[in-house]
Design an enzyme around this catalytic site. Structure first.
Site, PDB file in Angstrom:
ATOM      1  N   GLY A   1       6.888 -12.993   5.146  1.00 22.95           N
ATOM      2  CA  GLY A   1       6.545 -12.572   6.340  1.00 22.95           C
ATOM      3  C   GLY A   1       7.555 -12.064   7.422  1.00 22.95           C
ATOM      4  O   GLY A   1       7.395 -11.869   8.529  1.00 22.95           O
TER       5      GLY A   1
ATOM      6  N   LYS B   1      -1.547 -18.989  -0.322  1.00 29.64           N
ATOM      7  CA  LYS B   1      -0.470 -18.424   0.415  1.00 29.64           C
ATOM      8  C   LYS B   1      -0.335 -18.501   1.735  1.00 29.64           C
ATOM      9  O   LYS B   1      -0.970 -17.454   2.418  1.00 29.64           O
ATOM     10  CB  LYS B   1      -0.455 -16.713  -0.400  1.00 29.64           C
ATOM     11  CG  LYS B   1       0.645 -16.032   0.244  1.00 29.64           C
ATOM     12  CD  LYS B   1       0.745 -14.809  -0.737  1.00 29.64           C
ATOM     13  CE  LYS B   1       1.762 -13.897  -0.117  1.00 29.64           C
ATOM     14  NZ  LYS B   1       2.132 -12.577  -1.210  1.00 29.64           N
TER      15      LYS B   1
ATOM     16  N   GLY C   1       7.417 -10.615  -0.778  1.00 27.55           N
ATOM     17  CA  GLY C   1       7.516  -9.412  -0.985  1.00 27.55           C
ATOM     18  C   GLY C   1       9.069  -8.910  -0.647  1.00 27.55           C
ATOM     19  O   GLY C   1       9.839  -8.711  -1.346  1.00 27.55           O
TER      20      GLY C   1
ATOM     21  N   SER D   1       5.662 -16.281  -2.946  1.00 28.88           N
ATOM     22  CA  SER D   1       4.867 -15.194  -3.375  1.00 28.88           C
ATOM     23  C   SER D   1       5.584 -14.197  -2.276  1.00 28.88           C
ATOM     24  O   SER D   1       4.840 -13.666  -1.429  1.00 28.88           O
ATOM     25  CB  SER D   1       3.439 -15.481  -3.193  1.00 28.88           C
ATOM     26  OG  SER D   1       2.855 -14.143  -3.263  1.00 28.88           O
TER      27      SER D   1
ATOM     28  N   GLU E   1      -4.967 -15.744   1.149  1.00 25.48           N
ATOM     29  CA  GLU E   1      -3.749 -15.729   2.075  1.00 25.48           C
ATOM     30  C   GLU E   1      -4.234 -15.505   3.470  1.00 25.48           C
ATOM     31  O   GLU E   1      -4.299 -14.530   3.981  1.00 25.48           O
ATOM     32  CB  GLU E   1      -2.951 -14.565   1.693  1.00 25.48           C
ATOM     33  CG  GLU E   1      -1.704 -14.097   2.621  1.00 25.48           C
ATOM     34  CD  GLU E   1      -0.763 -13.032   2.046  1.00 25.48           C
ATOM     35  OE1 GLU E   1      -1.172 -12.092   1.195  1.00 25.48           O
ATOM     36  OE2 GLU E   1       0.203 -12.790   2.771  1.00 25.48           O
TER      37      GLU E   1
ATOM     38  N   LYS F   1      -3.996  -6.703  -5.587  1.00 26.01           N
ATOM     39  CA  LYS F   1      -4.258  -6.755  -4.232  1.00 26.01           C
ATOM     40  C   LYS F   1      -5.778  -5.967  -4.334  1.00 26.01           C
ATOM     41  O   LYS F   1      -5.966  -4.873  -4.513  1.00 26.01           O
ATOM     42  CB  LYS F   1      -3.217  -6.112  -3.286  1.00 26.01           C
ATOM     43  CG  LYS F   1      -3.990  -6.497  -1.804  1.00 26.01           C
ATOM     44  CD  LYS F   1      -3.831  -5.017  -1.019  1.00 26.01           C
ATOM     45  CE  LYS F   1      -2.584  -4.125  -1.111  1.00 26.01           C
ATOM     46  NZ  LYS F   1      -1.630  -4.691  -0.062  1.00 26.01           N
TER      47      LYS F   1
ATOM     48  N   LYS G   1      -5.552 -11.056  -4.779  1.00 29.33           N
ATOM     49  CA  LYS G   1      -4.863 -11.292  -3.693  1.00 29.33           C
ATOM     50  C   LYS G   1      -5.849 -10.613  -2.355  1.00 29.33           C
ATOM     51  O   LYS G   1      -6.284  -9.595  -2.423  1.00 29.33           O
ATOM     52  CB  LYS G   1      -3.268 -11.026  -3.383  1.00 29.33           C
ATOM     53  CG  LYS G   1      -2.905 -10.964  -2.026  1.00 29.33           C
ATOM     54  CD  LYS G   1      -1.406 -10.591  -1.711  1.00 29.33           C
ATOM     55  CE  LYS G   1      -1.527  -9.546  -0.595  1.00 29.33           C
ATOM     56  NZ  LYS G   1      -0.256  -9.199  -0.197  1.00 29.33           N
TER      57      LYS G   1
ATOM     58  N   SER H   1       0.860  -1.348   0.024  1.00 31.36           N
ATOM     59  CA  SER H   1      -0.006   0.079   0.036  1.00 31.36           C
ATOM     60  C   SER H   1       1.040   1.230   0.005  1.00 31.36           C
ATOM     61  O   SER H   1       2.035   1.074   0.432  1.00 31.36           O
ATOM     62  CB  SER H   1      -0.930  -0.008   1.210  1.00 31.36           C
ATOM     63  OG  SER H   1       0.008   0.032   2.272  1.00 31.36           O
TER      64      SER H   1
ATOM     65  N   ARG I   1       9.001   1.799   3.432  1.00 34.59           N
ATOM     66  CA  ARG I   1      10.538   1.265   2.809  1.00 34.59           C
ATOM     67  C   ARG I   1      11.357   2.278   2.159  1.00 34.59           C
ATOM     68  O   ARG I   1      12.383   1.877   2.318  1.00 34.59           O
ATOM     69  CB  ARG I   1       9.878   0.155   1.684  1.00 34.59           C
ATOM     70  CG  ARG I   1       8.717  -1.018   2.186  1.00 34.59           C
ATOM     71  CD  ARG I   1       9.569  -2.069   2.687  1.00 34.59           C
ATOM     72  NE  ARG I   1       8.530  -3.227   2.798  1.00 34.59           N
ATOM     73  CZ  ARG I   1       7.959  -3.355   4.232  1.00 34.59           C
ATOM     74  NH1 ARG I   1       8.263  -2.745   5.252  1.00 34.59           N
ATOM     75  NH2 ARG I   1       6.998  -4.313   4.232  1.00 34.59           N
TER      76      ARG I   1
HETATM   77  P1  13P Z   1       6.047 -10.610   2.373  1.00 34.77           P
HETATM   78  O1  13P Z   1       6.851 -11.758   1.658  1.00 34.77           O
HETATM   79  O2  13P Z   1       6.840  -9.423   2.482  1.00 34.77           O
HETATM   80  O3  13P Z   1       5.403 -11.253   3.573  1.00 34.77           O
HETATM   81  O4  13P Z   1       4.848 -10.080   1.458  1.00 34.77           O
HETATM   82  C1  13P Z   1       4.013 -10.903   0.873  1.00 34.77           C
HETATM   83  C2  13P Z   1       2.762 -10.319   0.869  1.00 34.77           C
HETATM   84  O5  13P Z   1       2.248 -10.227  -0.344  1.00 34.77           O
HETATM   85  C3  13P Z   1       2.138 -10.078   2.193  1.00 34.77           C
HETATM   86  O6  13P Z   1       0.501  -9.941   1.849  1.00 34.77           O
END
Ligand code: 13P
Length: 341
Positions: A263, A220, A292, A290, A178, A98, A137, A26, A33
């Site tokens: 995570g 996920k 982030g 998957s 997820e 998302k 997602k 978001s 970040r």
């Molecule tokens: P992370 O891998 O940083 O946890 O992010 C994945 C994600 O899409 C969380 O919803």
């Protein structure tokens, strides 16, 4: 619903050697970040940063099966006017979106949250499909602490996930389901396993009630890891074995693939765990990433907002994508990291 098409997209999202880039932070999360690397967060810098990732052609075409976008990004064009969605598709990757609207406190359940965003979702899905999204997602967030999670919190979140998944399939969009158990607490891996097993059972029960076709979803989940503040650490082998035990007892084989979230694990931990899980195969489903943070931390640091760092940042992203691609095959080795360093 066209289940054959949904299944085809889901299978492509979890194809061997490839996984998903979660670039759907978001605005407030990506701003945090960017603050950490000294970059001002504006629509242009966010666009430049994500364009840089999507133009990492080799990483994208070889290792990134799909990209989860945020509402702002799916509408943005690259500097040369090409829609970012088109850049992703040209690299042979599938654009996704998302669609949850984040979490709010769950009434009468201290320290627990519910994910919102069902109102108007049917219409938003039609629009997103028109913009090029082929999957979506929705993230449910479950925290572990004294007296939590509660049954009410698990059921409410699982129900929302299932309602979302059914709406997606009705709109010919593959839902990434997820349910995330956070690793923020001081609980050990066994407590994470217990809560994750309970949550996944609840999620699949609700998916069944909402008539979601399991052949047309991607799950996920979190891995089974100790909380960050737990003194009891777990080895890579232990994480892999515990994660697989929970998934094998809860996830039907009709699900085409499982794509883990990272995570808050370090880049290398997330890769090592994924690799160790795949080394325990053959498995009933494809098992991939998957990620982030575990894909983006290195390129963000290398980039630091400077145009002259773009090549280095793309190399850093390419390296993590390649390492995780190998991990989906159980072919990663720690010394591949050392050699690259
Ligand atoms: P992370 O891998 O940083 O946890 O992010 C994945 C994600 O899409 C969380 O919803």
């Amino acid at each position: 619903m066209n289940l054959a098409e949904l299944n085809k997209v889901a299978e492509a999202m979890v194809a061997p050697g490839r996984g998903i880039l979660a670039a759907d932070e978001s605005t407030s999360t990506i701003t945090k970040r960017f603050e950490a690397i000294g970059v001002e967060s504006t629509p242009i810098t966010r666009r430049d940063y994500r364009e840089m990732l999507f133009r990492s052609t080799e990483a994208m075409s070889r290792h990134i099966s799909g990209v989860i976008l945020y509402d702002e990004t799916i509408r943005q064009n690259a500097k040369d006017g090409t829609p970012l969605v088109k850049l992703i598709a040209q690299a042979g990757s599938i654009p996704g979106i998302k669609v949850d609207k984040g979490t709010k406190p769950l009434p009468f359940s201290p320290n627990e949250v519910i994910t919102e965003g069902l109102d108007g979702l049917r219409e938003r899905l039609v629009e997103y499909r028109g913009l090029g999204a082929r999957f979506a997602k929705w993230r449910a967030v479950i925290d572990i602490g004294p007296g939590i999670p509660s049954f009410g919190c698990l059921v409410a979140n699982a129900h929302a996930l299932a309602r979302y998944a059914a709406l997606c399939q009705d709109a010919d969009i593959v839902p990434i389901v997820e349910p995330e158990v956070l690793m923020d607490g001081d609980h050990d891996a066994d407590r994470c396993a217990m809560v994750s097993e309970w949550l996944l059972n609840t999620v699949f029960e609700q998916l069944f009630y909402q008539r979601v076709a399991l052949e047309g979803i991607v799950l996920k989940p979190n891995m089974i890891v100790p909380g960050k503040k737990s003194p009891k650490r777990a080895s890579v082998e232990e994480v892999a074995a515990k994660t697989l035990r929970v998934l094998k007892t809860t996830v039907p084989a009709a699900v085409p693939g499982i794509a883990f979230l990272s995570g808050g694990q370090s880049d290398e931990e997330a890769t090592a765990h994924l690799d160790a899980i795949n080394k325990l195969g053959p498995l009933p489903w494809r098992v991939t990433f998957s990620y982030g943070r575990a894909l983006q931390a290195a390129p963000q640091k290398a980039w630091s907002g400077k145009p002259e760092n773009v090549a280095a940042a793309q190399r850093a992203f390419g390296h993590r994508a390649r390492m995780n691609g190998l991990a989906t095959l159980g072919q990663w080795k720690a010394d591949l990291e050392r050699k690259a360093a």
